[in-house]
Design a protein around this motif. Sequence first.
Motif, PDB file in Angstrom:
ATOM      1  N   MET A  74      56.677  52.387  11.201  1.00 37.04           N
ATOM      2  CA  MET A  74      57.603  50.887  10.693  1.00 37.04           C
ATOM      3  C   MET A  74      57.560  50.658   8.865  1.00 37.04           C
ATOM      4  O   MET A  74      58.599  50.313   8.619  1.00 37.04           O
ATOM      5  CB  MET A  74      56.850  49.823  11.263  1.00 37.04           C
ATOM      6  N   ALA A  75      56.070  50.912   8.536  1.00 41.83           N
ATOM      7  CA  ALA A  75      56.268  50.846   7.033  1.00 41.83           C
ATOM      8  C   ALA A  75      57.103  51.741   6.322  1.00 41.83           C
ATOM      9  O   ALA A  75      57.638  51.352   5.335  1.00 41.83           O
ATOM     10  CB  ALA A  75      54.825  51.060   6.591  1.00 41.83           C
ATOM     11  N   SER A  76      57.416  52.986   6.650  1.00 37.87           N
ATOM     12  CA  SER A  76      58.072  53.921   6.106  1.00 37.87           C
ATOM     13  C   SER A  76      59.662  53.248   6.305  1.00 37.87           C
ATOM     14  O   SER A  76      60.306  53.449   5.136  1.00 37.87           O
ATOM     15  CB  SER A  76      58.016  55.232   6.727  1.00 37.87           C
ATOM     16  N   LEU A  77      60.007  53.043   7.514  1.00 38.43           N
ATOM     17  CA  LEU A  77      61.429  52.434   7.559  1.00 38.43           C
ATOM     18  C   LEU A  77      61.601  51.250   6.918  1.00 38.43           C
ATOM     19  O   LEU A  77      62.773  50.894   6.340  1.00 38.43           O
ATOM     20  CB  LEU A  77      61.605  52.232   9.219  1.00 38.43           C
ATOM     21  N   GLN A  78      60.529  50.329   6.767  1.00 39.61           N
ATOM     22  CA  GLN A  78      60.831  48.948   5.971  1.00 39.61           C
ATOM     23  C   GLN A  78      60.369  49.061   4.558  1.00 39.61           C
ATOM     24  O   GLN A  78      60.807  48.274   3.858  1.00 39.61           O
ATOM     25  CB  GLN A  78      60.009  47.754   6.656  1.00 39.61           C
ATOM     26  N   LYS A  79      60.012  50.405   4.123  1.00 40.75           N
ATOM     27  CA  LYS A  79      59.710  50.567   2.751  1.00 40.75           C
ATOM     28  C   LYS A  79      58.553  49.532   2.427  1.00 40.75           C
ATOM     29  O   LYS A  79      58.656  48.923   1.464  1.00 40.75           O
ATOM     30  CB  LYS A  79      60.835  50.451   1.613  1.00 40.75           C
ATOM     31  N   THR A  80      57.408  49.211   3.056  1.00 42.92           N
ATOM     32  CA  THR A  80      56.446  48.731   2.918  1.00 42.92           C
ATOM     33  C   THR A  80      55.301  49.533   2.689  1.00 42.92           C
ATOM     34  O   THR A  80      55.083  50.646   3.187  1.00 42.92           O
ATOM     35  CB  THR A  80      56.254  47.424   3.955  1.00 42.92           C
ATOM     36  N   LYS A  81      54.053  48.769   2.446  1.00 39.83           N
ATOM     37  CA  LYS A  81      52.777  49.532   2.318  1.00 39.83           C
ATOM     38  C   LYS A  81      51.973  49.314   3.272  1.00 39.83           C
ATOM     39  O   LYS A  81      51.488  48.026   3.629  1.00 39.83           O
ATOM     40  CB  LYS A  81      52.223  48.893   0.766  1.00 39.83           C
ATOM     41  N   PRO A  82      51.719  50.164   4.258  1.00 44.08           N
ATOM     42  CA  PRO A  82      50.706  50.042   5.389  1.00 44.08           C
ATOM     43  C   PRO A  82      49.180  49.965   5.295  1.00 44.08           C
ATOM     44  O   PRO A  82      49.080  50.517   4.081  1.00 44.08           O
ATOM     45  CB  PRO A  82      51.035  51.055   6.342  1.00 44.08           C
ATOM     46  N   LEU A  83      48.790  49.055   6.225  1.00 46.19           N
ATOM     47  CA  LEU A  83      47.177  48.827   5.869  1.00 46.19           C
ATOM     48  C   LEU A  83      46.882  49.553   7.164  1.00 46.19           C
ATOM     49  O   LEU A  83      47.134  48.976   8.265  1.00 46.19           O
ATOM     50  CB  LEU A  83      46.794  47.385   5.969  1.00 46.19           C
TER      51      LEU A  83
END
Length: 280
Positions: free
Chosen positions: A267-276
Motif C-alpha cells: 500500500m505504501a508503495s502504491l500511495q508513495k508513502t513511507k511505511p512503518l
Amino acid sequence: MTNRYQYECLIVNISSEGIAHVEINRPKALNAVNTQAWSEIGHCFTRFQSDGNVRCVVLSAAGRIFTAGLDLKEAATGPLAQPNTGDTDRARSGYYHRLYIMKIQDAISAIEACDKPVIAAIHGGCLGIGIDMISACDMRVATEDAYFVVKEVDIGMAADVGTLQRLPKIVGNDSWVREACYTARTVSSKEALAVGLVGSLYASKEDMVAAALETASVIASKSPVAVVSTKHLLNYSRDHTVREGLEYTAIWNALAHNSRDMPVAIMASLQKTKPLFPKL
Ligand SMILES: CC/C=C\C=C\CC(=O)SCCNC(=O)CCNC(=O)[C@H](O)C(C)(C)COP(=O)(O)OP(=O)(O)OC[C@H]1O[C@@H](n2cnc3c(N)ncnc32)[C@H](O)[C@@H]1OP(=O)(O)O
C-alpha cells in the motif's frame, strides 16, 4: 538509547530505531580476544537473534585497531594450552580439546546465526580470529588504514573458527585465499577492497562508523520479517544447491508471506508513502 546488554569486553548500545552498535572494548590489549570476549560475543549475538528491538547490528572496536586476534597471553597459559581435564590419554584430552574449539566456533558463528544483518566496521588491523569474526558478518566496511592478516599459521595452527570456511565464499578467488592463509601476509585495505573482502573504504573511523550506522538505519526501516528472511535465505542458499535453496525458500515464504508487513509495504508503495513496520 536503551542498554540492557552489560558486558566486560563489549559496549552495546541499541537505538530506538533498532540499531545495535557493538564495540569490542579491550583497547589496552588491542582488543585481543580472550575467553571472556568470545563468550560475550556468542552470548550477545545469540540474544540479538530473539530480541525484537534489534533490527540491524554494527560491529566495531575501540582503540587503535579492530583486533590483534586471539589473546596470546591467555592462550599461552590458559584453556587453549590445557583445555582438558588433565588426563594424559591423547584420545580423552583430544576429545575435550575438540569440544573447546567447537565452543569458540559456536560463539563466532552466533554472528552469522543471528538473522539480523551485521555490518563489520574495521579500522587499523584485523588479525587472526578477527578475520573469523568479520567473515561471519554480512557486510564489511573499513578505513583506509585498515589491514588484514589471516595470522594463524604464524602461531603454528590452521584457522579453525570460520575463516577457512567463509572467506573463500566471500572472496570467490581460491588462489588468493590460499595464498593469504598459507603466508599470513598483510593485506592492505585497497587490496581487501579489490578482492571484495570489504565493500567500501573511508578516510577516518568516524566517517566509516557513521556510514555503517546510516546503512543500518536504512535496513532498520524495512520490514523486519523481510530482512531476517532475506539473511536466513541467503545463508541457507549459500550452503546448498540452487534447487535446495529454492525449495527451502518456497516453504519459508509460505509462512513469511502471511506477514502484516506485506500489505503495509505494498500500500505504501502504491500511495508513495513511507511505511512503518512494528518490531518482529
Ligand atoms: C581455538 C583457537 C581459536 C582462534 C584462534 C585464533 C588465532 C589467532 O587469532 S592468530 C593471531 C594472534 N595474534 C597475533 O599474532 C598478533 C600479535 N600482536 C602483534 O603482532 C602486535 O601487537 C600488533 C597487532 C602488530 C600491533 O603491534 P604494536 O602496535 O607494536 O602494539 P604492541 O606494543 O605489540 O601491543 C600493544 C599491547 O597489546 C598487547 N597485545 C597485542 N596483541 C596481543 C594479543 N594477540 N594477545 C594479547 N595481547 C596482545 C601487547 O602485548 C601490548 O600490551 P602491553 O601490556 O603494553 O605489553
